[in-house]
Scaffold this motif. Structure first.
Motif, PDB file in Angstrom:
ATOM      1  N   THR A  57      35.184  68.117  35.161  1.00 26.48           N
ATOM      2  CA  THR A  57      34.665  66.852  35.682  1.00 26.48           C
ATOM      3  C   THR A  57      35.452  66.399  36.904  1.00 26.48           C
ATOM      4  OG1 THR A  57      35.974  65.621  34.041  1.00 26.48           O
ATOM      5  CG2 THR A  57      33.666  66.092  33.492  1.00 26.48           C
ATOM      6  N   VAL A  58      36.749  66.709  36.941  1.00 27.15           N
ATOM      7  CA  VAL A  58      37.549  66.393  38.141  1.00 27.15           C
ATOM      8  C   VAL A  58      37.063  67.247  39.305  1.00 27.15           C
ATOM      9  CG1 VAL A  58      39.846  66.349  39.177  1.00 27.15           C
ATOM     10  CG2 VAL A  58      39.577  65.771  36.769  1.00 27.15           C
ATOM     11  N   PHE A  59      36.823  68.530  39.038  1.00 28.94           N
ATOM     12  CA  PHE A  59      36.368  69.411  40.123  1.00 28.94           C
ATOM     13  C   PHE A  59      35.028  68.935  40.684  1.00 28.94           C
ATOM     14  CE2 PHE A  59      33.993  72.939  41.895  1.00 28.94           C
ATOM     15  CZ  PHE A  59      34.869  73.323  42.902  1.00 28.94           C
ATOM     16  N   LEU A  60      34.107  68.570  39.816  1.00 30.27           N
ATOM     17  CA  LEU A  60      32.803  68.092  40.294  1.00 30.27           C
ATOM     18  C   LEU A  60      32.952  66.838  41.155  1.00 30.27           C
ATOM     19  CD1 LEU A  60      30.535  68.727  37.212  1.00 30.27           C
ATOM     20  CD2 LEU A  60      30.437  69.892  39.408  1.00 30.27           C
ATOM     21  N   ALA A  61      33.849  65.949  40.776  1.00 29.59           N
ATOM     22  CA  ALA A  61      34.091  64.748  41.586  1.00 29.59           C
ATOM     23  C   ALA A  61      34.679  65.135  42.939  1.00 29.59           C
ATOM     24  CB  ALA A  61      35.021  63.793  40.849  1.00 29.59           C
ATOM     25  N   SER A 115      32.288  81.048  37.248  1.00 25.63           N
ATOM     26  CA  SER A 115      32.673  80.895  35.838  1.00 25.63           C
ATOM     27  C   SER A 115      31.825  79.875  35.072  1.00 25.63           C
ATOM     28  CB  SER A 115      34.155  80.496  35.745  1.00 25.63           C
ATOM     29  OG  SER A 115      34.385  79.258  36.372  1.00 25.63           O
ATOM     30  N   HIS A 116      30.840  79.292  35.759  1.00 18.68           N
ATOM     31  CA  HIS A 116      29.995  78.288  35.105  1.00 18.68           C
ATOM     32  C   HIS A 116      28.523  78.563  35.389  1.00 18.68           C
ATOM     33  CE1 HIS A 116      33.890  76.289  35.261  1.00 18.68           C
ATOM     34  NE2 HIS A 116      33.469  75.537  34.266  1.00 18.68           N
ATOM     35  N   ASN A 117      27.716  78.147  34.446  1.00 25.17           N
ATOM     36  CA  ASN A 117      26.275  78.253  34.609  1.00 25.17           C
ATOM     37  C   ASN A 117      25.786  76.971  35.280  1.00 25.17           C
ATOM     38  OD1 ASN A 117      23.471  78.226  34.213  1.00 25.17           O
ATOM     39  ND2 ASN A 117      23.666  79.476  32.366  1.00 25.17           N
ATOM     40  N   ALA A 118      25.003  77.127  36.343  1.00 24.59           N
ATOM     41  CA  ALA A 118      24.518  75.958  37.081  1.00 24.59           C
ATOM     42  C   ALA A 118      23.727  75.005  36.192  1.00 24.59           C
ATOM     43  CB  ALA A 118      23.667  76.401  38.270  1.00 24.59           C
ATOM     44  N   PHE A 121      25.723  72.130  34.877  1.00 25.04           N
ATOM     45  CA  PHE A 121      26.145  71.122  35.847  1.00 25.04           C
ATOM     46  C   PHE A 121      25.026  70.934  36.875  1.00 25.04           C
ATOM     47  CE2 PHE A 121      29.885  73.322  34.266  1.00 25.04           C
ATOM     48  CZ  PHE A 121      30.644  72.265  33.795  1.00 25.04           C
ATOM     49  N   PRO A 122      24.099  70.039  36.614  1.00 21.31           N
ATOM     50  CA  PRO A 122      22.938  69.861  37.496  1.00 21.31           C
ATOM     51  C   PRO A 122      23.308  69.647  38.967  1.00 21.31           C
ATOM     52  CG  PRO A 122      22.666  68.578  35.497  1.00 21.31           C
ATOM     53  CD  PRO A 122      24.054  69.137  35.461  1.00 21.31           C
ATOM     54  N   TYR A 123      24.473  69.076  39.242  1.00 17.76           N
ATOM     55  CA  TYR A 123      24.843  68.832  40.628  1.00 17.76           C
ATOM     56  C   TYR A 123      24.932  70.134  41.432  1.00 17.76           C
ATOM     57  CZ  TYR A 123      27.199  67.261  44.816  1.00 17.76           C
ATOM     58  OH  TYR A 123      27.517  67.019  46.131  1.00 17.76           O
ATOM     59  N   HIS A 128      22.637  72.972  46.063  1.00 18.46           N
ATOM     60  CA  HIS A 128      22.076  74.206  46.611  1.00 18.46           C
ATOM     61  C   HIS A 128      20.649  73.967  47.107  1.00 18.46           C
ATOM     62  CE1 HIS A 128      21.497  78.513  47.171  1.00 18.46           C
ATOM     63  NE2 HIS A 128      20.278  78.301  46.716  1.00 18.46           N
ATOM     64  N   GLU A 129      19.852  73.320  46.277  1.00 22.98           N
ATOM     65  CA  GLU A 129      18.455  73.042  46.660  1.00 22.98           C
ATOM     66  C   GLU A 129      18.383  72.151  47.893  1.00 22.98           C
ATOM     67  OE1 GLU A 129      16.555  71.485  43.175  1.00 22.98           O
ATOM     68  OE2 GLU A 129      16.535  73.438  42.173  1.00 22.98           O
ATOM     69  N   LYS A 130      19.279  71.191  47.990  1.00 20.04           N
ATOM     70  CA  LYS A 130      19.294  70.295  49.149  1.00 20.04           C
ATOM     71  C   LYS A 130      19.563  71.084  50.429  1.00 20.04           C
ATOM     72  CE  LYS A 130      21.414  66.041  50.804  1.00 20.04           C
ATOM     73  NZ  LYS A 130      22.413  64.990  50.537  1.00 20.04           N
ATOM     74  N   LEU A 131      20.554  71.978  50.392  1.00 22.36           N
ATOM     75  CA  LEU A 131      20.862  72.789  51.572  1.00 22.36           C
ATOM     76  C   LEU A 131      19.696  73.714  51.909  1.00 22.36           C
ATOM     77  CD1 LEU A 131      22.688  73.818  53.812  1.00 22.36           C
ATOM     78  CD2 LEU A 131      23.808  75.299  52.113  1.00 22.36           C
ATOM     79  N   ALA A 132      19.137  74.376  50.896  1.00 19.91           N
ATOM     80  CA  ALA A 132      17.999  75.275  51.128  1.00 19.91           C
ATOM     81  C   ALA A 132      16.829  74.510  51.745  1.00 19.91           C
ATOM     82  CB  ALA A 132      17.581  75.952  49.828  1.00 19.91           C
ATOM     83  N   ASN A 133      16.563  73.308  51.246  1.00 16.37           N
ATOM     84  CA  ASN A 133      15.470  72.495  51.787  1.00 16.37           C
ATOM     85  C   ASN A 133      15.704  72.096  53.235  1.00 16.37           C
ATOM     86  OD1 ASN A 133      13.947  72.587  49.435  1.00 16.37           O
ATOM     87  ND2 ASN A 133      14.809  70.702  48.622  1.00 16.37           N
TER      88      ASN A 133
END
Length: 198
Positions: A57-61, A115-118, A121-123, A128-133
Motif C-alpha cells: 500500500t505504501v508502494f502504490l501511494a 511480483s503482483h497480479n494487476a 491492484f486496480p490502479y 496502463h489503460e490511461k497511457l494506452a488510451n
C-alpha cells in the motif's frame, strides 16, 4: 483528545508517499521495508501503520505520487504542429527520465509489477489503460490529419510502444550490456516508429 482533521491526515499520508519514493528509488521494491519508510519519514511504527497496512500500500501511494509528478510530461499533442516530432520528443523525455537515479522508480516498478497480479491492484491496470488510451488518441489524431497511415492497428501499436519504452528504460537502468548507448536506441526506436506510422 482533539480530533485530527481529514486535511491533516491526508497531508501526512502524502508526506509518507513522497518520502517512500526516495526509499523505493534507492532500494527498489523487493529490498524496501516498512522500517526504511519509517526512518525516511521519521515517523513511528504506529504513525505509519495508521495510514498504510503494508509495503504494497505504501508502494502504490508512492507510485500514484510519482505518476502525478509526471503528468506534465504526458503525451499531449499540439494539433497545430506536426505530430511525429511531438511523439519523438515525448519518447525521448520518457526514456531519459531513467537517468534521474534519485527519484527513479524503474527498478521498483518492475519488481512490483512482476511480483503482483494487476487484478489485485486496480490502479496498475488503470494507469496502463490511461497511457494506452492517450497514445491511441494521439495516433488517431495523426491518422485524421493525414500524417499517419490509416492501416495501423492502433491498439497493438500503443501496447508495443509501451513495451519497447519500458524495455529500453529497464535495460538502461540495469545496464545489462557494456557500451549501452541510450541515444542510439532512442534514434532506432524513432526510426522504427516512423516507418510504422508513415
Amino acid at each position: 483528545m482533539p480530533q485530527v482533521s481529514e486535511k491533516y491526515l491526508e497531508a501526512r499520508k502524502n508526506k509518507i508517499a513522497i518520502a517512500a519514493v526516495n526509499v523505493f528509488a534507492k532500494k527498489g521494491y523487493s529490498n524496501a521495508t516498512m522500517k526504511d519508510i519509517m526512518d525516511e519519514v521519521q515517523i513511528s511504527r504506529g504513525g505509519l501503520y495508521a495510514h498504510f497496512e503494508n509495503i504494497d500500500t505504501v508502494f502504490l501511494a508512492a507510485l500514484k505520487y510519482d505518476d502525478f509528478l509526471n503528468i506534465e510530461s504526458a503525451l499531449s499533442p499540439d494539433p497545430k504542429e506536426p505530430l511525429f516530432p511531438q511523439l519523438k520528443d515525448w519518447i525521448q523525455k520518457t526514456v531519459l527520465s531513467v537517468q534521474d537515479s534519485d527519484r527513479n522508480l524503474v527498478r521498483a516498478k518492475s519488481e512490483f509489477f512482476l511480483s503482483h497480479n494487476a487484478s489485485e491492484f486496480p490502479y496498475l491496470q488503470e494507469r496502463h489503460e490511461k497511457l494506452a488510451n492517450v497514445i491511441q488518441l494521439f495516433i488517431h489524431m495523426g491518422i485524421e490529419a493525414g500524417e499517419f497511415r490509416d492501416t495501423i492497428d492502433v491498439n497493438t501499436f500503443s501496447e508495443l510502444l509501451i513495451a519497447m519504452i519500458d524495455g529500453i528504460m529497464l535495460q538502461q537502468y540495469n545496464q545489462f550490456c557494456s557500451g549501452f548507448n541510450l541515444s542510439k536506441r532512442i534514434d532506432l526506436l524513432n526510426t522504427m516508429i516512423e516507418r510504422i506510422l508513415s
